[in-house]
Enzyme design. Sequence first.
Site: not given
Length: 758
Positions: A439, A615
Site C-alpha cells: 500500500h 484496486d
Amino acid sequence: MATSELSTMASGLLRPQASPAFIAPIHGSTDSNSATTGHKTRWHDRGLAATSWEHPPSFYCPISQQCMHDPVVLADGHTYERRHIERWLGDHSTSPVSGLQLPPVTFFSNHALRNAIEEYFQQVFSVHRRAIRKTMESAEGFSNSALLRTVDALMQCSLLIGSDLSTESMLRQMMDEAKQLLGADVASVFLVDAATKELVSSVNSTNEVLRIPISTGIAGHVASTGEPLVIKDVYNDPRFNRAVDKKLGYRTRSMICVPLKAKKCDVIGVAQIINKVRISCIDPVTSRSSNFCPPDAGEEELSFSADDLKFLQVFATQAAAAVAASSAPKDAPPPQILAQSSEIAVKPSHKVSDAETSNAALPAATTEILRLSLQSWELDTLTLAAETGDRPLSTLGTYLFDAVGLVDHFGLDRAKLRAFLLEIERGYEATQGGAAPYHNRAHAAAVLHGMHVLVHHCSLAQVAARTFQSLEQESEESLADGSGKLESMACLLAAAVHDYEHLGLNNDFLVKTGHERAIRHNDHNVNENHHAAAAFALLRKTELNFLDVLPRKAFIRLRRLVIELVLGTDMARSGFIIESFTKNLASSSDAQVCFQPKNANEAVLLLQMGMKCADLGHLTLPWGLHCSWVRRLEAEFFAQGDKELEHGLPISFLMDRRKPGASETQLGFFDFAVLPLFRVLCRAVPGALPLLSRVQVNYVAYGGALPAESEAHAETAGVQSALEELPVVAAQENNSRSRCRRFWMCLRHQRSSPSETE
C-alpha cells in the site's frame, strides 16, 4: 507616525532577502527533543532597536532553516520538514545533520511537535497583540518607537511561520493580523498582473480568485497612482464599483486602500481593509473600554482614521517584502549545515515553481511512459516511481487531469492541483523501503491508472452520469449535465486518495488493538473512513483546495461520490457489492449493450465495481509484474502477522510467515473473489473484456481451469496464445488448496459491516 519613521521602516523591511530576517539556530547543537530550550532570534539592521524573542530551536528544519509545518522524525533522531528531507534523501544516503550513513530510510510524522508549533505561535501572537494595545495606552501615542518594534516583531512572526509556505499563505496571515488589530470586517490583497493589466486577488473573504481591471475602482486608482486612500463612505465615492457588492451580497461602508511598493517604488499590488466593526488597538483610550462598538454607534465611530491608515501601511510594507522575496531569483548560495567537524552542502529550499506544476520538464523516458499510459490498458508504476524519484502518483495525476480535459473544463488551478497531489503522495509510504511494501505510492498510482482505463476507455463515468442527470433538478449548480466530467474527476480523485496514510495494517488488526482510528470511526470501515476523511481535510487548506472553483452543490455531490467509492474498497464489502450489482444486472435486457443504471444507487454500485477492479489492477498486469506485486503483498501480510504475534493475537490467515502466504494461495483468491468480480463487471461493461482476458491468463498460469471455449469464447479470446509465453505454477498440495478455497469462499459471502445489512 512621522513620515521619516515610516520611511525608515519601509527601507529596512524591503531589503532583499531569501528568507525572513532571523538568525536560525546552530543545528549542530540542535536536538529533536529540545522544545523546551530557547533560541535568541535577532533582527537584521532595520533602523530599529534590537528585538529578541526566545524561539525553541526544535521548531526549525535543519535543512531549510525555516519553521516546520509538517515535521517528521528520521532514523538519525532529528526532525525535519517532510518536503525537504524527502528531497535530501533523493540524492543522499547520509544524515543531513551528523553526516553518518542512514539505515533503510523510514521516517514518521511528528504530530506532537506540529501541534506544539501551532500552539506556540498562537501564544506569541497573543503576546504581541497585548503589547501593541498596552503601548497604545501610553501617552506617547502612535509614534512611540516601542510600538514600531512590537508591530515589527508581530509581522516577523507572521513571516516566520509562513516562510516555507506559499506567498498566498503569508499574505493571508499578515492581513488577518491587520484586520484583527484594526477592527476591520474584511481584509484583502490584490496583486498586479502586468500581462492582463488586471488586479488579481486570492487573499480575500470569498475564497475565490477575484479579477478587476487595473484602471477601475478604488483599488485600481491606488494601484495606478500609488496614493493611499481612507474613504468613510464608499457609496459617495464615484470610483467605487457597486456591482461587486451586488454580486457578493455584501454592503461596503468604509475602506482603507494602500499600495504595495517594491524597492524601486513600483506598485506591485494593493492591500485594503473594509468596514470597521470593532474598536482598533490605536483608537483613543477613552473608546477602548470595550473591544466592540456599541450597537447604536454612529457612522463616524465606525469609520477608519488617519492613524489606521498609517498602521496599515506598516503591514503593507511587510506584505510587499513577502511578495518581493517570493519572486526573487532562487540562485542564492545553498545554506550550509555544520555536522560535527565537516560541512555538508544542502540544496536550497524552494516552493513549487511553475515548471514543477507541469510535466513539461520531465525526462524523455518519463514523458513517454505518461504518453503511453493515456491509451494503454496497463502501466508499470514501479518503473514510473523509479523514473520520477518516487513521485508516481503526483506525476501521473497531474498529467491525467490535464490530458483528459478536467483542468480546462472546470478551470482548475494547476498549482493547487499539483500541491494537493504532492501532499497526498506524502501520505503514502515510499515505494522502496517503506513500512507498507504494497500500500504505497506506486500502488496508488496503479489504482489511479486503472480507474482512468475504466472511466475513459469503457465510458464508466458517462454511463453513471446519464443516470445522475435524469435525477437532478438543478443540473446547472450540481453540474449533473450528463457529460461525465464531474463523475470522472470523482473517480480519479477517489483512486488517488483511496489508501491515503495507510499503515500497512488491515481493519481487523486496528479494531483488535484498539487503534485510535478504530475508536474514531467506531470500528466501521476503519481504514477506508480514515483515507477519505484525512484526504478531504487537506482541502481545508487554501493552497491545496483545487476544488474551490466548483459550485457548492457540485462539490457536495463529488464529495459524496468519492466517499462511497473509497468505502467500497473495503474487502469486507466485496460480497455485498458484487451480490447487489449482480441483482441489478438480472433485469438487463441486452448483455451485449453497456448496462444503464436505473437509479442513483445502481450508478454508484457500477462505479464501486470499477473501483474494486482498479484496486486489484495488478491481477491484470503481465505475469512478471503481477508476481512482484503479490510478493509485496505477502511481505506486508507477514509484517502484520509479526505484529499480531507481538500483541499476543492469533495470527491471521496468510499472515503467518511459517505457513503458505499470499503467493501460494492465489488460486482460491482468483476462484472466489477475482474472477466473479471481473466477470460481473464485464457483463455490465463489455468494453472491459481486455482486463478479464489478462486476469484469466494469470489464473491459468497459477494452474486454474477456464470454462469450455463454447461457453466463454468472448471471455477467453486470446488467452491461449498468451499462455504459451508463461510458466505454469506447480499445483499446490490438496490440503493447502482446499484450505485457501474455504477461506476465500467465506470472504466472498462475508458481510462484516453492520451498515451493509441494516
